[in-house]
Each structure stands twice: as C-alpha cells, then as structure tokens.
Write an enzyme that holds these catalytic residues in place. Sequence first.
Site, short mmCIF file in Angstrom:
data_model
loop_
_atom_site.label_atom_id
_atom_site.label_comp_id
_atom_site.label_asym_id
_atom_site.label_seq_id
_atom_site.Cartn_x
_atom_site.Cartn_y
_atom_site.Cartn_z
CG ASN A 44 -5.17 49.69 -25.10
OD1 ASN A 44 -5.52 49.27 -26.19
ND2 ASN A 44 -5.02 48.90 -24.04
CD GLU A 102 -1.21 44.16 -19.14
OE1 GLU A 102 -1.05 43.32 -20.04
OE2 GLU A 102 -1.62 45.33 -19.35
CE LYS A 139 -1.34 53.97 -11.74
NZ LYS A 139 -2.63 53.25 -11.89
#
Length: 438
Positions: free
Chosen positions: A15, A192, A207
């Site tokens: 992607n 997912e 993150k």
Amino acid sequence: MSESVVKVGVLGCGNVGAALVQLIEERGDEIAARTGIRLEVAKVAVRSLTRKRPIHLDESVLTREAAEVVADPDIDVVVEAIGGIEPARELILAALGSGKPVVTANKELLANHGAELFKAASAGEVDLLFEAAVAGGIPILRPLRESLVGEDVRRIMGIVNGTTNFILTRMSEEGTSYAAALTEAQQLGYAERDPTADVEGYDAGAKAAILASIAFGAKVVAGDVYHEGISNISATDIGFAARLGYVIKLLAVAELVSVEGDGPDEVAVRVHPAMVPVSHPLAGVRDSFNAVFVEGAAVGDLMFYGRGAGGAPTGSAVLGDLVDAAVNLRKGTHADLLALTRRPIRPIDELRSSYYVNLDVVDRPGVLRAVAEAFERHGVSIRSLEQEGVGEHARLIFITHRAREADVQGTLDDLRGLDVIHDITSVLRVVGDDQDLT
C-alpha cells in the site's frame, strides 16, 4: 532551473510503496520545478514479479532482490517499505553504511532498534527520515525534532491508531457492540484479520516509544511502554462515560515526570483507554482519524490532526521525507538526529491519575461502607459516586481523585475479596481539568 536526477530504490510495493511510486509520477514535475530535483524510481524490490499492482511498473524496474537494490551504485536514496524487523534492519544499516540516505515508515523497527539506526545514520553522515512512522500523513516528528527543539515539551498525548478510534467512534455514536464495530473495521480495511496489534495497544505503543524518543531525546523502546487495549470496553462503559460528560479513547501518552531531589526527570510512556472530557480537543477526533496533542511550557497546547493511516496519506509523508533527503544529498548535507540518552522509565505503579471504577454489587445494607473502607485503606479518595439498580444486582460507579496506580490496584484487590461484589466491571483512567494523567 537545471534539474538534477536522484535515483530512488524502493523496498516493497504494498500500500505505502505503491502510493509513493504513484505520487512521484503525479507530482514529479512540480517537485522538479520547485526543487530542481527529478526523482526517478530506478528499482523496486518486490516479493512477486507477476503479482497485479494498482500502478504500472516496467519489468526492468522490478526485482526480487532487495539487497541488490541497496548495493546498486546507481541508487542514490533507499525507501524501506517492507515493514517488520528483519530483513528491514539489515537493509537499512547496509544502505546507511554505504552513504545512502534512507526513508522509512517502519514503526516496529524504529521502536525497537531506533538508537542503533540513528547511530549508523550519524556515523555515515546521511539522512534517516521517518515522518510516516507515527501518524501516517500527519507531520509530527519533524515539528518535534526541529520547530519545537527549543521548547520544554513535558507531555504528548494522542490518538495514534485509526482502527481503535474507528471502533470506539462506532460504539459511542451508533451504539454498536465492540465485536460488530471490529468486524466493520475489518470489512473496511482498517483492521487486519488478526487485529491484536491494534486493539491491544501494541501498534500505538510502538508509536508512543518513537514519540518519546524524539520529544525527550530519550532511549525508549517498545518494551518500555505499558499497554492496555480496548477489547474489554463495553457499551455500558460508553454509556456511563457519555452520561458523565466523557468519551472513551485509546490514548498514547508520553511525558517527563519530575522526581524529588537532584535526580533526572523520568520518562513515563503508556497506552490505555481513557475517559476524555467532551470539551477536550481529542474528544472530537472521530472514525479512523488521528491526532497528537503536544503540551509545551512556552508554546502552550498544540494539536496535530489528520489521517493517520492509509496508503495515500502515509505515502505523502514518505514523499516529503524523500524530497528532503534528495535535496540534502545534492547539497552534501543531512539532517542531524538528536542524541538519545538513557533516562529512567517510571513504572506504571508510580503514575497518578483519576479513575473510573464500575462495580456490580449486591444491594444490601453495609455494602457501600465495605467498599468505601477498601478505598480508604489504600488512601484513594472518592470524588463522586452513583448507584444504579436494586436487589441482587446493583451497580456502584466511582470516580476518584488523583491517586497512585499501585494504591488503586491495591484497592481493587481488596474489592475482589468482598463477597458482596459480583464483579469489577471496568476500570478506566480519567482525563480532566485537575486530574490529568501524570
């Protein structure tokens, strides 16, 4: 303005990789006009040469050998878009070691091996840029590293996982169950097939580690981050939060915590669901959008908002880094990464917050007294109390004043031992005017 060609090697064409190639094709002329640099995708490493892709790539550009792309002397800049730890780590180190700038969006790798990669980039005096690793298309790392480098940033609090924010939005606004909202997120491509990394907070935790490292110049890895996910959030929790003037969000929090004496500030990094007042800017962040709220001593409060995931937004951030790396390469310079130092990590037990506690209890005389005594034994002060229902199953809902995590956990242990309590339905931290997470 005369053009200088910079040849790009892209590792991976999923992607993000495909979106980047398409953006280079669409924006190449404008980039060249503004910078004097023509980006040319010279090689793209893929797993399958025959797989159908949303973009057209000449057969001469494709290869299955990622290492050959890195080693190719004609490649000027490497973009890593394959994800995971290995072979991404080895490939990036090889590129940096050969003097080639690297752009990556690999949060898992950076959250676990960032210090090693930063050191290699500094030693090679080349760029290692990773704006897309934390919040997709939202520019947050460059402002922290450059614009706010002189600011005393004490805390960063954000919604950095679009999947969980989408699920919680559906639960809050439409009364959807957790299971149904998760299924919808999977059908829309937000989650997912195995959603564990998202819904249990591991993605946001990686993150948060990167944010803490950049904001505080600290060596923070994913293993330093405390995690709680959203899989136990119920429609009941959502409803009570709304009635009390809150929304529930999965927050990533990184902050510096002062210690008594002359010791260095400690870093506290965690991911957990929290009740956020509807008046707080983060409360209005809906669906799959992300936002990062930065608190500085001089600048005050800043919020960075936008699409935190998806091929096009992430590809846009990668392209921005790629242009920077290409410009720096042609100028013979690079962006310095701040030195990282080891700061103590404050354990979750020592952090303080206000808490929401929901108890399923027997409705009979003495129950409230027994529950209140459990709070009192551990020094946890009750800010507000509501009771619902009568008979065998009633409900007590508490919000506490700020309390130490270890004291709250001790209280919960005592409550579990009371025969008048059927269940501790939920426990959530609360963000508010005078009970912020600290």
